[in-house]
Design a protein around this motif. Structure first.
Motif, PDB file in Angstrom:
ATOM      1  N   UNK A 574     -41.852  54.458  60.034  1.00 33.49           N
ATOM      2  CA  UNK A 574     -41.083  55.316  60.937  1.00 33.49           C
ATOM      3  C   UNK A 574     -39.775  54.702  61.418  1.00 33.49           C
ATOM      4  N   UNK A 575     -39.371  53.590  60.831  1.00 33.51           N
ATOM      5  CA  UNK A 575     -38.085  53.012  61.208  1.00 33.51           C
ATOM      6  C   UNK A 575     -36.959  53.788  60.532  1.00 33.51           C
ATOM      7  N   UNK A 576     -35.841  53.905  61.227  1.00 36.39           N
ATOM      8  CA  UNK A 576     -34.659  54.580  60.691  1.00 36.39           C
ATOM      9  C   UNK A 576     -33.467  53.658  60.859  1.00 36.39           C
ATOM     10  N   UNK A 667     -34.928  47.738  72.212  1.00 32.11           N
ATOM     11  CA  UNK A 667     -35.355  47.576  70.814  1.00 32.11           C
ATOM     12  C   UNK A 667     -36.812  47.124  70.743  1.00 32.11           C
ATOM     13  N   UNK A 668     -37.184  46.178  71.603  1.00 32.18           N
ATOM     14  CA  UNK A 668     -38.574  45.718  71.601  1.00 32.18           C
ATOM     15  C   UNK A 668     -39.510  46.847  72.023  1.00 32.18           C
ATOM     16  N   UNK A 669     -39.103  47.633  73.011  1.00 31.54           N
ATOM     17  CA  UNK A 669     -39.933  48.748  73.467  1.00 31.54           C
ATOM     18  C   UNK A 669     -40.069  49.799  72.366  1.00 31.54           C
ATOM     19  N   UNK A 675     -45.266  50.865  66.651  1.00 29.48           N
ATOM     20  CA  UNK A 675     -46.419  50.152  66.122  1.00 29.48           C
ATOM     21  C   UNK A 675     -47.710  50.622  66.779  1.00 29.48           C
ATOM     22  N   UNK A 676     -47.639  50.986  68.058  1.00 32.07           N
ATOM     23  CA  UNK A 676     -48.845  51.425  68.767  1.00 32.07           C
ATOM     24  C   UNK A 676     -49.119  52.912  68.582  1.00 32.07           C
ATOM     25  N   UNK A 677     -48.191  53.603  67.916  1.00 30.40           N
ATOM     26  CA  UNK A 677     -48.385  55.033  67.697  1.00 30.40           C
ATOM     27  C   UNK A 677     -48.357  55.825  68.975  1.00 30.40           C
TER      28      UNK A 677
END
Length: 695
Positions: A574-576, A667-669, A675-677
């Motif tokens: 899901x990264x863009x 960015x970390x959030x 990752x946690x969906x």
């Protein structure tokens, strides 16, 4: 007034004296010592000893007393200085600093360290001079000053056992009243007379003149006070010589009677000893000591004033009728805005202090570290007058210390190695500071071996860090800030554990700054720290996402653009990313990360703001750019709690609260949510882009 009221003043001045002492010791040429420097070191020790005795800080007083006696022998030429003796004097200074900190914390100083340094100093006296310093030896007087004017005949008649003549020279009326009041606390004032040039007070007191002088010097300079004493006087007042020749002031403790001879006379067992340096006209003090809390309170009030002014400005701009009737109001608001900005800048300048306060600590760090490593280092400082906010100055010291030690250990080569490759045996380490726009740029440069790109990549792979040969030099150099990363072949007390550099980066980022590294193999490394001038005021870019207004720190904003569909690529997980001039940048949709409703979800209809954080660049999707403005930073943790992705808050002109975004935190959030969906909004527009084959 209780004498304890002067504790804080003593602690501050003792800190300054210890700092001066260290600086002079580091600059001292042991082969050809400067007499002025030796006198300055001696005077610093003497002043600290007097103050410590006044306030009952016995351990500090005894330590300084022994050191003072050795310094006295050194300035008289009876003790030949060597590098190892200077090292011992520096160690004694460190222990005195620890004792001072202990007394400030209302604790007892370390007795073991006290006994050890006293024994070391006494052993030096035995070995070098052949004398024991256990007894309260009286240090030699300062170089003889021109004789002071004789006390008035009325004052002489009042001198008797236990009496002191305190002469105040060129002291203004306000300070003189304070000094006389303080003298009344130290004894019985029997008479006072004189003018602004010389004001004489006859004091009956059981305190020594040294103690009284130490207290007085917290208000005036040492050359503005003279103290004369007679102990055990048996002659009547009429026996005092009436010669018109000027007399020297009587020494405090050693002199049993007032000298009745000219300064050149040698008759009589007791001699008058001049306590004072050559006198000079005293000027009004150009500075005052103010608590930092009071300065912070003023800054907060000015910040509130700026917010109120912004609210008024917003109200006036919303008025429908902007005709002649409101022209005077508009002019008044413009004047208020200009004056408020000038007031803000003036108040903020109070907190600004020169980088010299930071740089002055590093000659000692470089000397000690170079000595442990067996290297020869020349330290050069540039831009010491460059000013930075006091809170940042206090927080930048530790990161700079790590960077300096890293340059000395990993950067500069050993003298024999440098000589073999055609470099001077002595390496150069440069600390510089300068303003750059609204930031301050601090550099740590060395002319050492530079960074080996291949070695860094190999070490990173060995540590399990995911790296690629296609990484840029800047990205490779940033690897040294990874936790546990170290290229040292063995662990020493200087480095090698991989601890420190990651803390440096985190600390600098917590101050709103960043670290950049430039290096060339065989020529040296330049580590640059970019910091905002202050944390109280922020130049920001106002953006709108949905119905919310946020602030982006302007120092992080590089550019903005309108994304096109052809430049957007979906990645696995899901990264863009967005392609900007052949570089692929991670996309952060603020409305997704912060769960903002009614925002534009189609990236091609949004605005991509390119920002930089932690050495990386990101594309943030926003609905609208409102404009640039200066905002007053309000700490969110103090007033609410820590919020991920948010660094602080501010109040806008309409009275609403706007959150200041933390680039790296967002960015970390974003990564954590993906990752946690836990994405609240499932943006089909982002997931519809084609897979990118990125290399």
């Amino acid at each position: 007034m209780d004498i304890a009221d002067f504790f804080d003043t003593f602690f501050e001045e003792a800190e300054e004296l210890l700092s001066d002492m260290e600086q002079h010791l580091l600059e001292l040429d042991v082969d050809d010592p400067d007499s002025e420097q030796l006198n300055a070191i001696f005077r610093a020790a003497h002043s600290i000893k007097g103050g410590a005795g006044t306030f009952g800080f016995t351990v500090l007083q005894k330590t300084t007393h022994i050191l003072e006696n050795l310094l006295d022998y050194a300035r008289k030429g009876e003790l030949t200085l060597r590098a190892d003796l200077v090292d011992t004097f520096l160690e004694a200074k460190d222990i005195m600093h620890e004792q001072l900190d202990a007394y400030r914390s209302e604790e007892e100083p370390n007795q073991e360290a006290f006994e050890r340094i006293c024994q070391t100093l006494q052993q030096i006296a035995l070995d070098e001079i052949g004398e024991q310093l256990d007894g309260p030896a009286t240090p030699a007087a300062e170089p003889q000053a021109p004789s002071a004017p004789a006390p008035s005949s009325e004052a002489k008649e009042k001198l008797a056992d236990g009496h002191l003549l305190v002469a105040l020279l060129n002291v203004n009326d306000k300070d003189r009243v304070l000094l006389v009041e303080e003298l009344e606390q130290l004894g019985e004032v029997q008479s006072q007379s004189g003018d602004a040039k010389r004001y004489e007070v006859i004091l009956k007191s059981s305190d020594s003149a040294d103690d009284i002088e130490a207290v007085m010097c917290f208000i005036i300079e040492p050359d503005q006070i003279e103290i004369m004493a007679i102990e055990g006087a048996t002659e009547p007042a009429s026996a005092v010589s009436t010669t018109h020749e000027p007399e020297a002031p009587v020494a405090v403790a050693p002199a049993p009677q007032v000298s009745t001879e000219k300064p050149s006379a040698t008759a009589g067992p007791a001699k008058a000893v001049a306590k004072e340096k050559p006198k000079k006209a005293a000027a009004e003090s150009s500075s005052i000591r103010v608590s930092v809390d009071k300065v912070d309170q003023i800054i907060n009030l000015v910040g509130e004033l700026i917010i109120t002014q912004s609210m008024l400005d917003q109200t006036v701009s919303d008025l429908e009728d902007q005709s002649v009737g409101n022209s005077s109001l508009q002019n008044g608001m413009s004047l208020l805005q200009r004056n408020a900005r000038d007031l803000q800048e003036a108040v903020m300048s109070i907190r600004m202090i020169p980088m010299e306060f930071v740089f002055s600590r590093f000659p000692r760090v470089v000397r000690d570290t170079a000595g442990k490593l067996g290297k020869e280092i020349e330290l050069i400082t540039e831009g010491k007058s460059t000013e930075l906010d006091k809170s940042l100055v206090e927080r930048i010291t530790d990161p700079l210390t790590h960077l300096v030690r890293n340059s000395l250990d990993h950067g500069v080569e050993m003298p024999d190695v440098r000589e073999a490759i055609g470099k001077p045996r002595t390496g150069k380490l440069t600390l510089s500071a300068r303003h750059q726009g609204g930031n301050i740029l601090i550099e740590v440069r060395d002319d050492g071996a530079g960074m080996d790109r291949d070695r860094l990549l190999a070490k990173a792979r060995e540590n399990g860090i995911n790296v690629s040969d296609t990484m840029s030099d800047e990205e490779v150099f940033q690897l040294i800030f990874a936790p546990g990363f170290s290229t040292a072949k063995e662990v020493t007390d200087v480095s090698g554990r991989g601890v420190g550099m990651d803390v440096v980066k985190r600390n600098i980022q917590s101050m709103g700054g960043r670290v950049e590294i430039q290096s060339k193999l065989g020529e040296g490394t330049n580590t640059r720290i970019v910091l905002p001038l202050t944390l109280a005021i922020l130049d920001g870019m106002s953006i709108k996402v949905g119905g919310e207004t946020f602030i982006l720190p302007l120092s992080t904003v590089l550019e903005s653009l309108q994304p096109s569909k052809d430049d957007m690529y979906a990645m696995a997980g899901d990264d863009v990313v967005i392609k900007v001039r052949d570089e692929y940048l991670p996309v952060i949709a603020i409305h997704e990360v912060l769960n903002v409703e009614n925002a534009i979800t189609d990236p091609t209809k949004s605005i991509a703001v390119i920002v930089q954080g932690e050495g990386r660049r990101y594309a943030m999707l926003v609905d609208e750019l409102i404009g640039q403005q200066q905002v007053v930073v309000k700490n969110l943790e103090d007033n609410y709690r820590k919020v991920p992705g948010i660094s602080a808050a501010t109040i806008l002109g309409d009275g609403s609260v706007a959150l200041i975004l933390d680039i790296t935190g967002l960015h970390r959030l974003s990564r954590y949510k993906k990752e946690a969906g836990k994405k609240v909004v499932n943006n089909q527009n982002l997931s519809s882009f084609k897979e990118a084959e990125l290399s």
